[in-house]
Design a protein around this motif. Structure first.
Motif, PDB file in Angstrom:
ATOM      1  N   ALA A   1       0.834  -1.203   0.000  1.00 35.66           N
ATOM      2  CA  ALA A   1       0.000   0.000   0.000  1.00 35.66           C
ATOM      3  C   ALA A   1       0.871   1.256   0.000  1.00 35.66           C
ATOM      4  N   PRO A   2       0.493   2.294  -0.765  1.00 30.32           N
ATOM      5  CA  PRO A   2       1.308   3.509  -0.857  1.00 30.32           C
ATOM      6  C   PRO A   2       1.529   4.166   0.502  1.00 30.32           C
ATOM      7  N   GLN A   3       2.765   4.573   0.739  1.00 33.29           N
ATOM      8  CA  GLN A   3       3.060   5.314   1.961  1.00 33.29           C
ATOM      9  C   GLN A   3       2.703   6.785   1.827  1.00 33.29           C
ATOM     10  N   GLU A   4       2.545   7.243   0.576  1.00 34.08           N
ATOM     11  CA  GLU A   4       2.211   8.651   0.324  1.00 34.08           C
ATOM     12  C   GLU A   4       1.164   8.717  -0.780  1.00 34.08           C
ATOM     13  N   VAL A   5       0.173   9.599  -0.612  1.00 27.21           N
ATOM     14  CA  VAL A   5      -0.898   9.760  -1.600  1.00 27.21           C
ATOM     15  C   VAL A   5      -1.036  11.244  -1.922  1.00 27.21           C
ATOM     16  N   ASN A   6      -0.992  11.552  -3.210  1.00 28.91           N
ATOM     17  CA  ASN A   6      -1.126  12.932  -3.668  1.00 28.91           C
ATOM     18  C   ASN A   6      -2.345  13.048  -4.579  1.00 28.91           C
ATOM     19  N   GLY A   7      -3.290  13.898  -4.214  1.00 24.51           N
ATOM     20  CA  GLY A   7      -4.448  14.142  -5.060  1.00 24.51           C
ATOM     21  C   GLY A   7      -4.154  15.220  -6.090  1.00 24.51           C
ATOM     22  N   LEU A   8      -4.494  14.969  -7.352  1.00 21.25           N
ATOM     23  CA  LEU A   8      -4.236  15.918  -8.437  1.00 21.25           C
ATOM     24  C   LEU A   8      -5.501  16.169  -9.236  1.00 21.25           C
ATOM     25  N   GLN A   9      -5.574  17.341  -9.868  1.00 23.10           N
ATOM     26  CA  GLN A   9      -6.678  17.628 -10.795  1.00 23.10           C
ATOM     27  C   GLN A   9      -6.521  16.844 -12.088  1.00 23.10           C
ATOM     28  N   ALA A  10      -5.257  16.630 -12.494  1.00 21.86           N
ATOM     29  CA  ALA A  10      -4.951  15.849 -13.703  1.00 21.86           C
ATOM     30  C   ALA A  10      -3.488  15.447 -13.633  1.00 21.86           C
ATOM     31  N   LEU A  11      -3.149  14.344 -14.275  1.00 24.55           N
ATOM     32  CA  LEU A  11      -1.757  13.922 -14.340  1.00 24.55           C
ATOM     33  C   LEU A  11      -1.012  14.772 -15.369  1.00 24.55           C
ATOM     34  N   PRO A  12       0.196  15.232 -15.053  1.00 26.44           N
ATOM     35  CA  PRO A  12       0.961  16.007 -16.044  1.00 26.44           C
ATOM     36  C   PRO A  12       1.380  15.102 -17.196  1.00 26.44           C
ATOM     37  N   MET A  13       1.208  15.599 -18.410  1.00 23.71           N
ATOM     38  CA  MET A  13       1.500  14.800 -19.586  1.00 23.71           C
ATOM     39  C   MET A  13       2.573  15.468 -20.429  1.00 23.71           C
ATOM     40  N   LEU A  14       3.390  14.646 -21.074  1.00 20.28           N
ATOM     41  CA  LEU A  14       4.321  15.125 -22.083  1.00 20.28           C
ATOM     42  C   LEU A  14       3.585  15.284 -23.411  1.00 20.28           C
ATOM     43  N   ALA A  15       4.207  16.000 -24.334  1.00 21.81           N
ATOM     44  CA  ALA A  15       3.579  16.187 -25.647  1.00 21.81           C
ATOM     45  C   ALA A  15       3.374  14.864 -26.371  1.00 21.81           C
ATOM     46  N   SER A  16       4.128  13.835 -25.993  1.00 19.70           N
ATOM     47  CA  SER A  16       4.002  12.521 -26.619  1.00 19.70           C
ATOM     48  C   SER A  16       2.783  11.751 -26.132  1.00 19.70           C
ATOM     49  N   GLY A  17       2.106  12.274 -25.079  1.00 21.76           N
ATOM     50  CA  GLY A  17       0.948  11.578 -24.537  1.00 21.76           C
ATOM     51  C   GLY A  17       1.273  10.685 -23.359  1.00 21.76           C
ATOM     52  N   LYS A  18       2.536  10.664 -22.931  1.00 22.48           N
ATOM     53  CA  LYS A  18       2.940   9.852 -21.789  1.00 22.48           C
ATOM     54  C   LYS A  18       2.889  10.696 -20.517  1.00 22.48           C
ATOM     55  N   VAL A  19       2.687  10.026 -19.384  1.00 23.59           N
ATOM     56  CA  VAL A  19       2.720  10.716 -18.101  1.00 23.59           C
ATOM     57  C   VAL A  19       4.133  11.223 -17.833  1.00 23.59           C
ATOM     58  N   ASP A  20       4.240  12.460 -17.379  1.00 22.01           N
ATOM     59  CA  ASP A  20       5.541  13.054 -17.075  1.00 22.01           C
ATOM     60  C   ASP A  20       5.976  12.594 -15.689  1.00 22.01           C
ATOM     61  N   ARG A  21       6.610  11.436 -15.623  1.00 21.75           N
ATOM     62  CA  ARG A  21       7.021  10.852 -14.348  1.00 21.75           C
ATOM     63  C   ARG A  21       8.059  11.710 -13.647  1.00 21.75           C
ATOM     64  N   GLN A  22       8.978  12.272 -14.417  1.00 25.58           N
ATOM     65  CA  GLN A  22      10.020  13.096 -13.816  1.00 25.58           C
ATOM     66  C   GLN A  22       9.414  14.274 -13.081  1.00 25.58           C
ATOM     67  N   ARG A  23       8.433  14.918 -13.668  1.00 22.23           N
ATOM     68  CA  ARG A  23       7.788  16.076 -13.033  1.00 22.23           C
ATOM     69  C   ARG A  23       7.070  15.662 -11.760  1.00 22.23           C
ATOM     70  N   LEU A  24       6.413  14.524 -11.775  1.00 18.93           N
ATOM     71  CA  LEU A  24       5.728  14.046 -10.579  1.00 18.93           C
ATOM     72  C   LEU A  24       6.722  13.793  -9.451  1.00 18.93           C
ATOM     73  N   LEU A  25       7.834  13.144  -9.769  1.00 24.09           N
ATOM     74  CA  LEU A  25       8.805  12.816  -8.732  1.00 24.09           C
ATOM     75  C   LEU A  25       9.511  14.059  -8.197  1.00 24.09           C
ATOM     76  N   GLU A  26       9.681  15.059  -9.048  1.00 23.14           N
ATOM     77  CA  GLU A  26      10.312  16.298  -8.575  1.00 23.14           C
ATOM     78  C   GLU A  26       9.480  16.948  -7.480  1.00 23.14           C
ATOM     79  N   GLY A  27       8.168  16.737  -7.524  1.00 22.47           N
ATOM     80  CA  GLY A  27       7.292  17.348  -6.533  1.00 22.47           C
ATOM     81  C   GLY A  27       7.266  16.642  -5.187  1.00 22.47           C
ATOM     82  N   VAL A  28       7.893  15.450  -5.102  1.00 22.61           N
ATOM     83  CA  VAL A  28       7.845  14.719  -3.835  1.00 22.61           C
ATOM     84  C   VAL A  28       9.223  14.566  -3.199  1.00 22.61           C
ATOM     85  N   ARG A  29      10.251  15.018  -3.878  1.00 22.97           N
ATOM     86  CA  ARG A  29      11.599  14.839  -3.334  1.00 22.97           C
ATOM     87  C   ARG A  29      11.938  15.966  -2.354  1.00 22.97           C
TER      88      ARG A  29
END
Length: 368
Positions: free
Chosen positions: A340-368
């Motif tokens: 089970a996740p130790q941390e939960v972040n609620g978002l209005q929408a997942l950040p996306m790259l222009a390619s249509g993929k989730v921007d994982r790097q941007r998400l992780l930058e917000g939790v470090r």
């Protein structure tokens, strides 16, 4: 060796450059987006001042959704092989609608297929329905990412039904979205592939003609005529992933009744508190929650846990955010509590790259 030519990453700019490399009159090129940050990534990966490797027609920059962008070398033969195999699988050449950026492989290959088929691509410069109405006849195709399909099912359902086939790629297609498309009478075909494979090379779990798929301890291996030639000026990295003609992807999969099923990335399994946690399995469980509209689960460095499991959750419009305890309890109903996740972040929408993929790097930058 020739020099690499940088061209505008617009449909017209890419189409003209592609026509040249396909008929032999042009020189190798790299499409450059107008966005300054994206353009800087292309320059860093493509290194236009250095000579181009033999046989290269196009250098495309990977999106960098989970790591450093790389320049991918695609040959003329690989581009044509991908387009030819796609038409063979879909039932013959046709006209294509371009709803994707042409400086990513999905959009570029729509233009390649158009040139190979001798048809004029239709650009999406207004509504999807209006663009579909400009198709001139014969077989009608397009390709898009899952987010676009979900949106157009709400706003342009009749237009979607008018296509003989719609290739869905760039990211995993959720099962509920596949069912929605099927119920609406839309021929949506999930494709698996990436820049290194010249776009999608496995349609509906079945490799295209000329492509072979194998597994090495769960890692997906791909061999065939659509493969890239290597990474731009990165021979050590090329040798690491291209072995005996096989491309070692970063994805895990399984073969079920002869069909490939992608189950996640190699790095989707993390060790948290000494326990192996499969992030994609946790993510799939979250997506089963009746109030969850979208979710992604990632691993973040942590002094106590080694890697902590972090969930990013988008709830349905008008709904309250899910609390950490509620998320952990929901996951623990079917999976080990230690997953089970130790941390939960609620978002209005997942950040996306222009390619249509989730921007994982941007998400992780917000939790470090």
């Amino acid at each position: 060796m020739s020099r690499l030519r940088l061209v505008p990453g617009t449909p017209d700019g890419v189409l003209a450059a592609l026509a040249g490399v396909l008929d032999g009159s042009g020189t190798p090129f790299a499409p450059v987006p107008s966005d300054p940050a994206a353009a800087a990534r292309v320059h860093a990966a493509a290194q236009p001042d250095e000579p181009v490797e033999d046989g290269c027609a196009v250098v495309l920059t990977t999106s960098g959704s989970s790591g450093e962008p790389k320049g991918v070398l695609l040959s003329r033969d690989a581009l044509i092989a991908s387009a030819t195999a796609t038409h063979a699988r879909l039932g013959g050449p046709g006209q294509w609608l371009l709803p994707m950026k042409p400086y990513f492989v999905g959009g570029l290959q729509i233009l390649t297929r158009s040139l190979v088929a001798g048809t004029t691509p239709v650009l999406l410069d207004d509504s999807f329905t209006a663009a579909a109405r400009r198709m001139t006849g014969g077989r009608r195709y397009t390709a898009m990412v899952p987010t676009q399909l979900a949106r157009y099912l709400e706003t342009d359902r009749d237009a979607l039904r008018s296509f003989d086939a719609i290739i869905i790629g760039g990211a995993s297609t959720p099962e509920p979205l596949k069912l929605r498309a099927a119920d609406a009478g839309v021929t949506a075909i999930p494709a698996y592939g990436m820049t290194e494979t010249g776009s999608g090379c496995v349609y509906g779990g079945v490799p295209l003609d000329g492509t072979a798929v194998d597994l090495d301890d769960g890692r997906i291996l791909i061999k065939g005529s659509t493969l890239f030639s290597g990474y731009r000026l990165r021979p050590e990295l090329t040798a690491e992933v291209l072995r005996d003609g096989w491309f070692r992807t970063q994805d895990r999969g399984e073969l079920v009744d002869g069909r490939l099923r992608v189950v996640g990335r190699v790095d989707d399994v993390v060790i948290s508190g000494g326990v192996n946690v499969t992030l994609t399995t946790v993510q799939a469980r979250l997506l089963e929650h009746p109030r969850v509209e979208d979710a992604v689960v990632l691993g973040a460095p942590d002094a106590e846990w080694g890697t902590r499991v972090v969930a990013f959750v988008v709830v349905e419009p008008g709904g309250d955010d899910l609390g950490r305890d509620e998320v952990r309890d929901w996951v623990s109903q079917t999976l080990p509590r230690t997953w089970a996740p130790q941390e939960v972040n609620g978002l209005q929408a997942l950040p996306m790259l222009a390619s249509g993929k989730v921007d994982r790097q941007r998400l992780l930058e917000g939790v470090r």
